[in-house]
Design a protein around this motif. Structure first.
Motif, PDB file in Angstrom:
ATOM      1  N   MET A 226       0.822  -1.214   0.000  1.00 35.53           N
ATOM      2  CA  MET A 226       0.000   0.000   0.000  1.00 35.53           C
ATOM      3  C   MET A 226       0.853   1.260   0.000  1.00 35.53           C
ATOM      4  N   LEU A 227       2.033   1.183   0.597  1.00 33.47           N
ATOM      5  CA  LEU A 227       2.901   2.358   0.620  1.00 33.47           C
ATOM      6  C   LEU A 227       3.568   2.597  -0.742  1.00 33.47           C
ATOM      7  N   ARG A 228       3.451   1.599  -1.625  1.00 30.81           N
ATOM      8  CA  ARG A 228       4.059   1.743  -2.954  1.00 30.81           C
ATOM      9  C   ARG A 228       3.045   1.994  -4.064  1.00 30.81           C
ATOM     10  N   GLY A 229       1.767   1.665  -3.841  1.00 29.19           N
ATOM     11  CA  GLY A 229       0.795   1.721  -4.949  1.00 29.19           C
ATOM     12  C   GLY A 229      -0.432   2.542  -4.602  1.00 29.19           C
ATOM     13  N   PRO A 230      -1.164   3.025  -5.627  1.00 28.53           N
ATOM     14  CA  PRO A 230      -2.384   3.807  -5.393  1.00 28.53           C
ATOM     15  C   PRO A 230      -3.531   2.957  -4.840  1.00 28.53           C
ATOM     16  N   ALA A 231      -4.467   3.597  -4.159  1.00 28.43           N
ATOM     17  CA  ALA A 231      -5.613   2.899  -3.571  1.00 28.43           C
ATOM     18  C   ALA A 231      -6.377   2.113  -4.637  1.00 28.43           C
ATOM     19  N   ALA A 232      -6.487   2.692  -5.818  1.00 30.05           N
ATOM     20  CA  ALA A 232      -7.274   2.056  -6.880  1.00 30.05           C
ATOM     21  C   ALA A 232      -6.708   0.688  -7.270  1.00 30.05           C
ATOM     22  N   SER A 233      -5.402   0.489  -7.055  1.00 35.45           N
ATOM     23  CA  SER A 233      -4.805  -0.788  -7.473  1.00 35.45           C
ATOM     24  C   SER A 233      -5.232  -1.938  -6.560  1.00 35.45           C
ATOM     25  N   PHE A 234      -5.897  -1.631  -5.436  1.00 34.88           N
ATOM     26  CA  PHE A 234      -6.368  -2.680  -4.524  1.00 34.88           C
ATOM     27  C   PHE A 234      -7.864  -2.946  -4.675  1.00 34.88           C
ATOM     28  N   ALA A 235      -8.494  -2.217  -5.589  1.00 30.50           N
ATOM     29  CA  ALA A 235      -9.957  -2.297  -5.718  1.00 30.50           C
ATOM     30  C   ALA A 235     -10.431  -3.688  -6.128  1.00 30.50           C
ATOM     31  N   GLY A 236      -9.607  -4.407  -6.863  1.00 32.03           N
ATOM     32  CA  GLY A 236     -10.042  -5.710  -7.357  1.00 32.03           C
ATOM     33  C   GLY A 236      -9.779  -6.857  -6.399  1.00 32.03           C
ATOM     34  N   GLU A 237      -9.204  -6.567  -5.232  1.00 34.29           N
ATOM     35  CA  GLU A 237      -8.852  -7.656  -4.310  1.00 34.29           C
ATOM     36  C   GLU A 237     -10.036  -8.037  -3.426  1.00 34.29           C
ATOM     37  N   ALA A 238     -10.106  -9.317  -3.096  1.00 33.28           N
ATOM     38  CA  ALA A 238     -11.140  -9.771  -2.170  1.00 33.28           C
ATOM     39  C   ALA A 238     -10.864  -9.139  -0.807  1.00 33.28           C
ATOM     40  N   TRP A 239     -11.896  -8.604  -0.169  1.00 36.73           N
ATOM     41  CA  TRP A 239     -11.647  -7.877   1.061  1.00 36.73           C
ATOM     42  C   TRP A 239     -12.695  -8.154   2.131  1.00 36.73           C
ATOM     43  N   PRO A 240     -12.637  -9.343   2.741  1.00 36.54           N
ATOM     44  CA  PRO A 240     -13.528  -9.567   3.876  1.00 36.54           C
ATOM     45  C   PRO A 240     -13.215  -8.541   4.970  1.00 36.54           C
ATOM     46  N   ARG A 241     -14.212  -8.236   5.782  1.00 36.15           N
ATOM     47  CA  ARG A 241     -14.105  -7.186   6.794  1.00 36.15           C
ATOM     48  C   ARG A 241     -12.872  -7.338   7.677  1.00 36.15           C
ATOM     49  N   LYS A 242     -12.523  -8.575   7.991  1.00 39.37           N
ATOM     50  CA  LYS A 242     -11.428  -8.796   8.944  1.00 39.37           C
ATOM     51  C   LYS A 242     -10.053  -8.573   8.319  1.00 39.37           C
TER      52      LYS A 242
END
Ligand SMILES: [Zn+2]
Length: 274
Positions: A226-242
Motif C-alpha cells: 500500500m505504501l508503494r501503490g495507489p488505492a485504486a490498485s487494490f480495488a479488485g482484491e477480495a476484502w472480507p471485513r477482517k
C-alpha cells in the motif's frame, strides 16, 4: 475582498443563529479552513446538498479582514457520498475520515498530498458494489443464481479505510520504515512482526513490548504494497471485513497516541467489526 476558489472536502458543520452554518472544510489549495455559510439552511441554490460531510465540492469563499472565519459563499458538488446507497459501514468510514482530518491538520496549512489521498479513498469508499447489476442480469438471462459469497471481488470501504489510516500515519510523519525493528534495526520477517500501544513503528519478537500485538504476515505485506501503490490498485482484491484489521488497529493506536485523544468515530467502526 477577493473570492477564492478551490476543490474542497466538507468535514463538519455546526448550526449557528437562525439558518447559518459554521463549516469546517479541507481545501486542496489553502488547507483546512473554517467558514461561515450565511443562510445555508435556506439557500439550496448556493449549497444544495453539498454540506453533507465528506462531500467533494468546488468551494468559493473569501477571507474577511481581521477575521478567523472565512465567508463561505457557494459549493458545487463534485462527488457526493449520498450518490451511493446508504450503507452503515460506508457512513462510519466516511465519518472516520472527517474526524481524523479535522483533528490532525492545522488550519490554513496546505497539504496537497493529504488532499490527493482523501480524494482517492473517497472514490474507493463510494464505489458501488459491482455484482448488484450483474447478478440481476444473470438471473434474467439464464435463471442461474450465483452464490452471493463468491461474487466479483469488491474491496470497498474496509480497504479504503485501511489505506487511508496507513497513509495518514505516514504523511503525519508517524510511520518509520516498517521493514526494520525500531530497536535493533534488524530486517523484519513476515509472521514475526510486533507492535504496541506505546511507541511508533514495528518491532522484532525480541524487542516487542510484552503487552504488544502481532501484525499478521498478510497485513505486513499489505502495508508495504500500500505504501508503494495507489488505492485504486487494490480495488479488485477480495476484502472480507477482517482483512487488515490488525493493521488498522496499529495505525489507529498511532494516530490516537499522537492526537492525544480517542477518536469517537473509531468506536462505531469497532462496533461494526472493523
Ligand atoms: Zn529488534
Amino acid at each position: 475582498m477577493s473570492v477564492l476558489t478551490s476543490e474542497a472536502v466538507i468535514l463538519r458543520t455546526w448550526p449557528v443563529h437562525e439558518a447559518d452554518l459554521l463549516v469546517s472544510f479541507f481545501t486542496r489549495d489553502y488547507g483546512r479552513l473554517k467558514g461561515m455559510a450565511k443562510a445555508a439552511l435556506k439557500s439550496r441554490k448556493r449549497f444544495g446538498g453539498a454540506l453533507e460531510p465528506m462531500t467533494l465540492a468546488r468551494a468559493w469563499f473569501a477571507e474577511r479582514p481581521r477575521q478567523e472565519l472565512v465567508r463561505l459563499d457557494q459549493l458545487e458538488i463534485l462527488r457526493s457520498p449520498l450518490s451511493a446507497p446508504v450503507d452503515q459501514t460506508r457512513m462510519a468510514v466516511l465519518s472516520f475520515y472527517a474526524e481524523v482530518i479535522d483533528e490532525a491538520l492545522p488550519e490554513r496549512d496546505p497539504q496537497a498530498t493529504v488532499f490527493r489521498l482523501v480524494a482517492s479513498v473517497l472514490e474507493q469508499t463510494n464505489a458501488v458494489r459491482p455484482e448488484a447489476g450483474n447478478h440481476r442480469a444473470g438471473v434474467a438471462e439464464a435463471g442461474a443464481v450465483q452464490p452471493q459469497s463468491s461474487g466479483p471481488a469488491f474491496a470497498g470501504p474496509w480497504m479504503a479505510l485501511t489505506y487511508f489510516s496507513l497513509w495518514m500515519t505516514r504523511l503525519m510523519g508517524l510511520l518509520p520504515n516498517i521493514g526494520h525493528c525500531m530497536v535493533c534495526g534488524e530486517t523484519l520477517g513476515a509472521g514475526e512482526v510486533r507492535f504496541n500501544a506505546y511507541a511508533d513503528g514495528l518491532f522484532c519478537g525480541l524487542h516487542a513490548n510484552g503487552s504488544g500485538s502481532g501484525l499478521s504476515a498478510d497485513s505486513w505485506q499489505l502495508a508495504q504494497r500500500m505504501l508503494r501503490g495507489p488505492a485504486a490498485s487494490f480495488a479488485g482484491e477480495a476484502w472480507p471485513r477482517k482483512r487488515g484489521q490488525d493493521l488498522r488497529r496499529f495505525t489507529l493506536q498511532t494516530l490516537e497516541r499522537h492526537l492525544e485523544r480517542k477518536l469517537k468515530t473509531a468506536e462505531a467502526l469497532a462496533r461494526l467489526g472493523g
